[in-house]
Design a protein around this motif. Sequence first.
Motif, PDB file in Angstrom:
ATOM      1  N   ALA A  56      13.477   5.158 -11.875  1.00 36.04           N
ATOM      2  CA  ALA A  56      14.031   3.829 -12.176  1.00 36.04           C
ATOM      3  C   ALA A  56      15.312   3.930 -13.006  1.00 36.04           C
ATOM      4  O   ALA A  56      16.301   3.252 -12.713  1.00 36.04           O
ATOM      5  CB  ALA A  56      12.987   2.993 -12.922  1.00 36.04           C
ATOM      6  N   ILE A  57      15.294   4.773 -14.039  1.00 33.98           N
ATOM      7  CA  ILE A  57      16.478   4.880 -14.904  1.00 33.98           C
ATOM      8  C   ILE A  57      17.628   5.558 -14.169  1.00 33.98           C
ATOM      9  O   ILE A  57      18.805   5.213 -14.354  1.00 33.98           O
ATOM     10  CB  ILE A  57      16.127   5.631 -16.220  1.00 33.98           C
ATOM     11  N   ILE A  58      17.309   6.503 -13.289  1.00 29.32           N
ATOM     12  CA  ILE A  58      18.345   7.151 -12.476  1.00 29.32           C
ATOM     13  C   ILE A  58      18.958   6.135 -11.516  1.00 29.32           C
ATOM     14  O   ILE A  58      20.184   6.069 -11.352  1.00 29.32           O
ATOM     15  CB  ILE A  58      17.773   8.352 -11.701  1.00 29.32           C
ATOM     16  N   PHE A  59      18.104   5.332 -10.894  1.00 34.23           N
ATOM     17  CA  PHE A  59      18.599   4.330  -9.943  1.00 34.23           C
ATOM     18  C   PHE A  59      19.413   3.263 -10.654  1.00 34.23           C
ATOM     19  O   PHE A  59      20.463   2.832 -10.152  1.00 34.23           O
ATOM     20  CB  PHE A  59      17.420   3.683  -9.207  1.00 34.23           C
ATOM     21  N   PHE A  60      18.960   2.835 -11.832  1.00 36.59           N
ATOM     22  CA  PHE A  60      19.677   1.786 -12.563  1.00 36.59           C
ATOM     23  C   PHE A  60      21.071   2.246 -12.975  1.00 36.59           C
ATOM     24  O   PHE A  60      22.044   1.495 -12.868  1.00 36.59           O
ATOM     25  CB  PHE A  60      18.882   1.365 -13.798  1.00 36.59           C
ATOM     26  N   PHE A  61      21.162   3.487 -13.442  1.00 38.18           N
ATOM     27  CA  PHE A  61      22.451   4.020 -13.904  1.00 38.18           C
ATOM     28  C   PHE A  61      23.099   4.926 -12.860  1.00 38.18           C
ATOM     29  O   PHE A  61      23.873   5.813 -13.201  1.00 38.18           O
ATOM     30  CB  PHE A  61      22.260   4.796 -15.211  1.00 38.18           C
ATOM     31  N   ARG A  62      22.803   4.689 -11.588  1.00 36.48           N
ATOM     32  CA  ARG A  62      23.307   5.564 -10.526  1.00 36.48           C
ATOM     33  C   ARG A  62      24.837   5.630 -10.495  1.00 36.48           C
ATOM     34  O   ARG A  62      25.404   6.701 -10.280  1.00 36.48           O
ATOM     35  CB  ARG A  62      22.761   5.125  -9.161  1.00 36.48           C
ATOM     36  N   LYS A  63      25.502   4.504 -10.736  1.00 40.33           N
ATOM     37  CA  LYS A  63      26.970   4.506 -10.718  1.00 40.33           C
ATOM     38  C   LYS A  63      27.520   5.322 -11.877  1.00 40.33           C
ATOM     39  O   LYS A  63      28.462   6.110 -11.704  1.00 40.33           O
ATOM     40  CB  LYS A  63      27.493   3.076 -10.775  1.00 40.33           C
ATOM     41  N   GLU A  64      26.932   5.112 -13.066  1.00 45.39           N
ATOM     42  CA  GLU A  64      27.381   5.874 -14.239  1.00 45.39           C
ATOM     43  C   GLU A  64      27.119   7.366 -14.061  1.00 45.39           C
ATOM     44  O   GLU A  64      27.936   8.198 -14.458  1.00 45.39           O
ATOM     45  CB  GLU A  64      26.670   5.375 -15.495  1.00 45.39           C
ATOM     46  N   LEU A  65      25.983   7.700 -13.462  1.00 44.29           N
ATOM     47  CA  LEU A  65      25.646   9.111 -13.265  1.00 44.29           C
ATOM     48  C   LEU A  65      26.583   9.764 -12.247  1.00 44.29           C
ATOM     49  O   LEU A  65      26.965  10.923 -12.404  1.00 44.29           O
ATOM     50  CB  LEU A  65      24.189   9.242 -12.797  1.00 44.29           C
ATOM     51  N   ILE A  66      26.945   9.026 -11.214  1.00 44.40           N
ATOM     52  CA  ILE A  66      27.907   9.545 -10.235  1.00 44.40           C
ATOM     53  C   ILE A  66      29.267   9.740 -10.885  1.00 44.40           C
ATOM     54  O   ILE A  66      29.968  10.736 -10.635  1.00 44.40           O
ATOM     55  CB  ILE A  66      28.025   8.592  -9.023  1.00 44.40           C
TER      56      ILE A  66
END
Length: 255
Positions: A56-66
Amino acid sequence: MLSNIIEIIILSLIQGISEFLPISSSAHLVVISTLYEFKSSSLLIDVSLHLGSLLAIIFFFRKELIDLKNNQKLLSLIIFGSIPLIVVGYLLYKTELIYVLRDIRIIAWTTLIFGVVLYLADKCRFDKKISSNLNLKTILYIGLFQILALIPGVSRAGITITAARIFRFNRFDSSKISFLLAIPALTGASILSLKDVLNQSFEFNYLVFIAIILSFLSSYFTVKFFLEYINKFSLSIFVIYRIIVALILFIIIYN
């Protein structure tokens, strides 16, 4: 069968809601499972609950992580800030001291004490931001504070937000630092637990699937709600909640 499903729903909601709020997910899971003697609680279910929150946290911040590939500084800071928790957590896990801390009396006191600390840290207005003020020294200090989260009741989200507020970051960025540090923390916890699961005979059944999905959904919407909430209000409501929970636990323990 129905009772197992109900237990998994309760555990999933507790994990998803409390993992990213400053109220301690481990404390809630330990207390609820102990008081009500949940039969569905197991190592595999614990892994599933944490995996749902991690996804969930990876999906929520997916843009920031990319975007981290273009922001090597922030990526390095998150990695460095996670090292203290990973190292100490692994040592406590190997020595099995981590299980000694899962005591309701400890949880009651840490829930109260660190709730008060959170209140004091949140009282003042600060305006530092991640983009311009987060550096190696600060993230390492926050990482050292995060070690305390290995004690149920402290709250990983609570102590990292508290530390960030102490270092004068605004509430939104304090919360964002906490959420970003959650990714390595949840990954490490999942890997350690998964190692134990693989050493046992287990069955990937419908309860595991329900746990992952519900934990994912409740975690995702909790993060979304909290970031919207924190832009407008203080953390006092969570402090009050912690004090009430602590008082209830004191009554149960010492009555």
